[in-house]
Design an enzyme around this catalytic site. Structure first.
Site, PDB file in Angstrom:
ATOM      1  N   GLU A   6      20.356  63.189   2.411  1.00  0.00           N
ATOM      2  CA  GLU A   6      20.271  62.717   3.805  1.00  0.00           C
ATOM      3  C   GLU A   6      21.101  61.442   3.849  1.00  0.00           C
ATOM      4  O   GLU A   6      20.716  60.428   3.265  1.00  0.00           O
ATOM      5  CB  GLU A   6      18.812  62.397   4.176  1.00  0.00           C
ATOM      6  CG  GLU A   6      17.891  63.584   4.186  1.00  0.00           C
ATOM      7  CD  GLU A   6      18.162  64.533   5.341  1.00  0.00           C
ATOM      8  OE1 GLU A   6      18.928  64.183   6.258  1.00  0.00           O
ATOM      9  OE2 GLU A   6      17.602  65.635   5.314  1.00  0.00           O
ATOM     10  N   GLU A  12      29.831  53.547  10.124  1.00  0.00           N
ATOM     11  CA  GLU A  12      28.398  53.296  10.287  1.00  0.00           C
ATOM     12  C   GLU A  12      28.135  51.818  10.003  1.00  0.00           C
ATOM     13  O   GLU A  12      28.444  51.333   8.912  1.00  0.00           O
ATOM     14  CB  GLU A  12      27.587  54.160   9.319  1.00  0.00           C
ATOM     15  CG  GLU A  12      26.095  53.948   9.514  1.00  0.00           C
ATOM     16  CD  GLU A  12      25.238  54.705   8.506  1.00  0.00           C
ATOM     17  OE1 GLU A  12      25.532  54.636   7.305  1.00  0.00           O
ATOM     18  OE2 GLU A  12      24.269  55.360   8.938  1.00  0.00           O
ATOM     19  N   LYS A  47      12.157  56.719  -7.140  1.00  0.00           N
ATOM     20  CA  LYS A  47      12.647  55.337  -7.163  1.00  0.00           C
ATOM     21  C   LYS A  47      12.779  54.809  -5.735  1.00  0.00           C
ATOM     22  O   LYS A  47      13.665  55.217  -4.991  1.00  0.00           O
ATOM     23  CB  LYS A  47      14.025  55.237  -7.842  1.00  0.00           C
ATOM     24  CG  LYS A  47      14.424  53.764  -8.029  1.00  0.00           C
ATOM     25  CD  LYS A  47      15.898  53.541  -8.258  1.00  0.00           C
ATOM     26  CE  LYS A  47      16.695  53.273  -7.004  1.00  0.00           C
ATOM     27  NZ  LYS A  47      16.323  52.052  -6.255  1.00  0.00           N
ATOM     28  N   CYS A  88      19.382  55.818  10.254  1.00  0.00           N
ATOM     29  CA  CYS A  88      20.474  56.771  10.066  1.00  0.00           C
ATOM     30  C   CYS A  88      20.790  57.556  11.336  1.00  0.00           C
ATOM     31  O   CYS A  88      21.905  57.985  11.544  1.00  0.00           O
ATOM     32  CB  CYS A  88      20.114  57.719   8.937  1.00  0.00           C
ATOM     33  SG  CYS A  88      18.509  58.475   9.185  1.00  0.00           S
TER      34      CYS A  88
HETATM   35  P1  NAP Z   1      22.194  53.111  -0.519  1.00  0.00           P
HETATM   36  O1  NAP Z   1      22.853  51.858  -0.866  1.00  0.00           O
HETATM   37  O2  NAP Z   1      22.946  54.362  -0.607  1.00  0.00           O
HETATM   38  O3  NAP Z   1      20.888  53.175  -1.431  1.00  0.00           O
HETATM   39  C1  NAP Z   1      19.980  54.223  -1.369  1.00  0.00           C
HETATM   40  C2  NAP Z   1      19.264  54.333  -2.680  1.00  0.00           C
HETATM   41  O4  NAP Z   1      20.189  54.709  -3.696  1.00  0.00           O
HETATM   42  C3  NAP Z   1      18.627  53.028  -3.165  1.00  0.00           C
HETATM   43  O5  NAP Z   1      17.430  53.330  -3.817  1.00  0.00           O
HETATM   44  C4  NAP Z   1      19.680  52.517  -4.125  1.00  0.00           C
HETATM   45  O6  NAP Z   1      19.176  51.606  -5.051  1.00  0.00           O
HETATM   46  C5  NAP Z   1      20.117  53.805  -4.766  1.00  0.00           C
HETATM   47  N1  NAP Z   1      21.418  53.742  -5.440  1.00  0.00           N
HETATM   48  C6  NAP Z   1      22.437  52.877  -5.245  1.00  0.00           C
HETATM   49  N2  NAP Z   1      23.471  53.168  -6.059  1.00  0.00           N
HETATM   50  C7  NAP Z   1      23.093  54.238  -6.802  1.00  0.00           C
HETATM   51  C8  NAP Z   1      23.722  55.015  -7.816  1.00  0.00           C
HETATM   52  N3  NAP Z   1      24.948  54.738  -8.253  1.00  0.00           N
HETATM   53  N4  NAP Z   1      23.045  56.058  -8.341  1.00  0.00           N
HETATM   54  C9  NAP Z   1      21.805  56.363  -7.918  1.00  0.00           C
HETATM   55  N5  NAP Z   1      21.161  55.651  -6.967  1.00  0.00           N
HETATM   56  C10 NAP Z   1      21.795  54.605  -6.405  1.00  0.00           C
HETATM   57  O7  NAP Z   1      21.627  53.095   0.948  1.00  0.00           O
HETATM   58  P2  NAP Z   1      20.762  51.966   1.633  1.00  0.00           P
HETATM   59  O8  NAP Z   1      21.644  50.786   1.849  1.00  0.00           O
HETATM   60  O9  NAP Z   1      19.496  51.778   0.904  1.00  0.00           O
HETATM   61  O10 NAP Z   1      20.414  52.668   3.020  1.00  0.00           O
HETATM   62  C11 NAP Z   1      21.328  52.702   4.045  1.00  0.00           C
HETATM   63  C12 NAP Z   1      22.024  54.033   4.134  1.00  0.00           C
HETATM   64  O11 NAP Z   1      21.100  55.100   4.090  1.00  0.00           O
HETATM   65  C13 NAP Z   1      22.768  54.222   5.429  1.00  0.00           C
HETATM   66  O12 NAP Z   1      24.035  54.770   5.183  1.00  0.00           O
HETATM   67  C14 NAP Z   1      21.922  55.229   6.198  1.00  0.00           C
HETATM   68  O13 NAP Z   1      22.572  55.966   7.147  1.00  0.00           O
HETATM   69  C15 NAP Z   1      21.353  56.037   5.122  1.00  0.00           C
HETATM   70  N6  NAP Z   1      20.098  56.642   5.560  1.00  0.00           N
HETATM   71  C16 NAP Z   1      20.101  57.974   5.861  1.00  0.00           C
HETATM   72  C17 NAP Z   1      18.953  58.585   6.296  1.00  0.00           C
HETATM   73  C18 NAP Z   1      18.949  60.045   6.629  1.00  0.00           C
HETATM   74  O14 NAP Z   1      17.886  60.639   6.728  1.00  0.00           O
HETATM   75  N7  NAP Z   1      20.074  60.683   6.774  1.00  0.00           N
HETATM   76  C19 NAP Z   1      17.791  57.852   6.434  1.00  0.00           C
HETATM   77  C20 NAP Z   1      17.815  56.501   6.132  1.00  0.00           C
HETATM   78  C21 NAP Z   1      18.986  55.909   5.680  1.00  0.00           C
HETATM   79  P3  NAP Z   1      19.057  50.033  -4.644  1.00  0.00           P
HETATM   80  O15 NAP Z   1      17.800  49.938  -3.920  1.00  0.00           O
HETATM   81  O16 NAP Z   1      19.078  49.287  -5.928  1.00  0.00           O
HETATM   82  O17 NAP Z   1      20.245  49.712  -3.801  1.00  0.00           O
END
Ligand code: NAP
Ligand code: MG
Length: 504
Positions: free
Chosen positions: A275, A406, A200, A309
């Site tokens: 991650e 963050e 997804k 991230c």
């Molecule tokens: P996010 O809101 O956590 O969303 C990530 C993914 O999870 C999206 O596909 C989201 O769908 C989905 N999601 C949301 N709620 C969910 C649930 N209850 N159950 C299952 N899946 C769910 O993160 P983001 O805003 O896309 O990305 C930003 C974050 O990612 C930051 O905190 C960043 O640090 C972290 N990040 C970490 C890394 C790493 O390698 N450590 C790399 C990149 C980003 P939707 O698209 O519908 O929201």
């Protein structure tokens, strides 16, 4: 800062990219492109212009269920038992096809996510390298042998070997910040291992991943091995995390959602790798090469508009160089070119959504309210798109919100330190719930290694920041996650170990 956010001034994407944008975008399930069961769709928007880019089928729990069944069938078919050399050949073909389509993939990431095209091209190049790299691992999956006695057998009577087997059906839930790369860095090792996948992408950025879906078919990945379901997190994502027939979930995203995924996964105790977020330290000692440090800090903090991230957002400057570095850094940041990512001159693109820009701006207001000094930036840029100027706060303290949380935007917080007590410097650098990345800047080799050991993060760079690559293990300590992606460890996430003991 030079700002050119006039969309008319940016080049148009190539005809091939435009043709893809205009096409139908459906779910890829079992080798067939299809509408969502309930007919739902998602509107995908260009963050640099606010204009709609494409309409994409939006999968829900019912589609996830059908896709998991297809992935299970494909796993039980020939894919998981195919010789590793054959899977390697397919991955190498995929790498070549990605190269052939590199400009389209780069343009799709740029219009979908907003990232500067220069970066998007680099990321596509890395994607192709990553598929080649994991093709190499597909040829090298091997167990070990061991002769020590088992509990019930004497040494001479026993022989044990281990097999590495694919973990099974993998659910992947991805963020929007580096769309193609996020898909590839999980697909490469999963396919090398012999797993099948239901993926997804983020609702905001499904386009490059859907395009990759076509390339996977062209490379000869059998139907059902990779299923792609754009959809919403709380429906499609949650369904995948909770699904009883999914053997593993590989997630990248926020720490909050990572927690929900981990809890949902306990239903069938599927394996989980996470991650998550970061708030990485950049520690600059007085003897560092300031010519490297100045653009280095800007890159650490503002790469992908800070929506990254591993962003280095807590900057620690040794007292004696603080003022000089800040003066030069502010001057450097003022030269950065902000604009539509399709403009080849652009260095800073828009934030992903208007809502996210508001969230980041609220942190800037919090920084001001808590008494930090705004050294540069801090403005929303009027006009189309979600632009925000790169922002630096000085005189920050460890308790401030902008230092603790963050932000995931172009905002960095600078603190001063005295270098006479290395343990104290390390304590400050480690004063975070996260531990993903970090960097140390010094000409003193021994100091660099000492600090690198003390920083509690999965990746520490010296005299650079966030220098990741397909062969470099990457992941988090503490609340930055579970497991390591990339490298051999990235492959292990998709393998089970089986020990076989034989009575001789
Ligand atoms: P996010 O809101 O956590 O969303 C990530 C993914 O999870 C999206 O596909 C989201 O769908 C989905 N999601 C949301 N709620 C969910 C649930 N209850 N159950 C299952 N899946 C769910 O993160 P983001 O805003 O896309 O990305 C930003 C974050 O990612 C930051 O905190 C960043 O640090 C972290 N990040 C970490 C890394 C790493 O390698 N450590 C790399 C990149 C980003 P939707 O698209 O519908 O929201
Ligand atoms: Mg978008």
């Amino acid at each position: 800062m030079s700002v050119n956010i006039n969309p008319m001034a940016a080049p148009s994407p190539q005809a091939k990219t435009l043709k893809f944008l205009e096409a139908n975008h459906e779910l890829l399930i079992d080798g067939k492109w299809q509408k969502a069961q309930d007919g739902a769709t998602l509107d995908v928007v260009d963050p640099a212009t606010g204009k709609p880019l494409a309409t994409v089928a939006c999968g829900g729990a019912a589609d996830v269920d059908i896709a998991v069944t297809a992935a299970r069938r494909a796993f039980e078919g020939e894919w998981s038992t195919k010789c590793g050399f054959d899977r390697a050949e397919i991955l190498r073909k995929l790498a070549r096809i990605v190269e052939e389509h590199s400009e389209t993939l780069a343009e799709l990431d740029t219009v979908d996510n907003g990232m500067p095209i220069m970066l998007a091209r680099m990321i596509v190049g890395n994607t192709s390298s990553l598929f080649n790299y994991y093709a190499g691992w597909a040829e090298r999956i091997e167990g070990t042998t061991t002769t020590p006695p088992s509990m019930i057998l004497a040494e001479a009577e026993a022989f044990t070997y281990t097999l590495k087997e694919p973990v099974g059906v993998v659910g992947m839930v991805l963020p929007w910040n580096v769309p193609l790369s996020m898909a590839a860095l999980k697909l490469g090792p999963a396919l090398a291992a012999g797993c099948t996948v239901v993926l997804k992408p983020a609702e905001d950025t499904p386009l490059a991943t859907l395009y990759l879906g076509h390339l996977l078919e062209e490379a000869g990945i059998p139907p059902g091995v990779v299923n792609i379901i754009p959809g919403l997190g709380h429906t499609a994502g949650a369904a995948l995390a909770a699904h009883d027939d999914v053997d593993k979930i590989a997630f990248t995203g926020s720490t909050a959602v990572g927690g929900e995924i981990a809890r949902a996964a306990t239903g069938n105790f599927k394996k989980v790798s996470l991650e998550l977020g970061g708030k990485s330290p950049v520690v600059v000692f007085a003897d560092a090469d300031i010519d490297l440090v100045v653009p280095g800090i800007a890159q650490a903090g503002f790469f992908l508009q800070g929506q990254n991230c591993m962003a280095g957002t807590r900057i620690f400057l040794e007292d004696s160089i603080h003022d000089e570095v800040i003066e030069r850094l502010v001057a450097h940041v003022k030269t950065l070119k902000i604009g539509n990512g399709l403009d080849p001159e652009t260095q800073i693109g828009p934030l992903i959504t208007a809502k996210h820009r508001e969230r980041v701006f609220a942190y800037i207001e919090a920084g001001l309210a808590e008494g930090a000094t705004l050294a540069v930036g801090g403005d929303k840029i009027d006009g189309p798109g979600n632009f925000l100027s790169p922002t630096i706060f000085t005189d920050t303290t460890p308790d401030m919100k902008i230092v603790r949380e963050e932000i995931f935007g172009p905002v960095i917080a600078v603190q001063r330190f005295k270098a006479d007590d290395l343990e104290e410097v390390a304590r400050q650098a480690n004063d975070s719930i996260y531990g993903l990345s970090g960097s140390v800047w010094t000409r003193d080799l021994s100091l660099a290694h000492k600090m690198a050991r003390r920083i509690r993060s999965g990746h520490v760079s010296v005299n650079c920041h966030g220098a990741v690559g397909p062969n470099i293990p990457f992941g988090g300590y503490r609340q930055s996650g579970w497991g390591r992606e990339f490298g051999r460890e990235g492959l292990e996430l998709f393998l089970e170990t089986k020990a076989v003991t034989v009575r001789l």
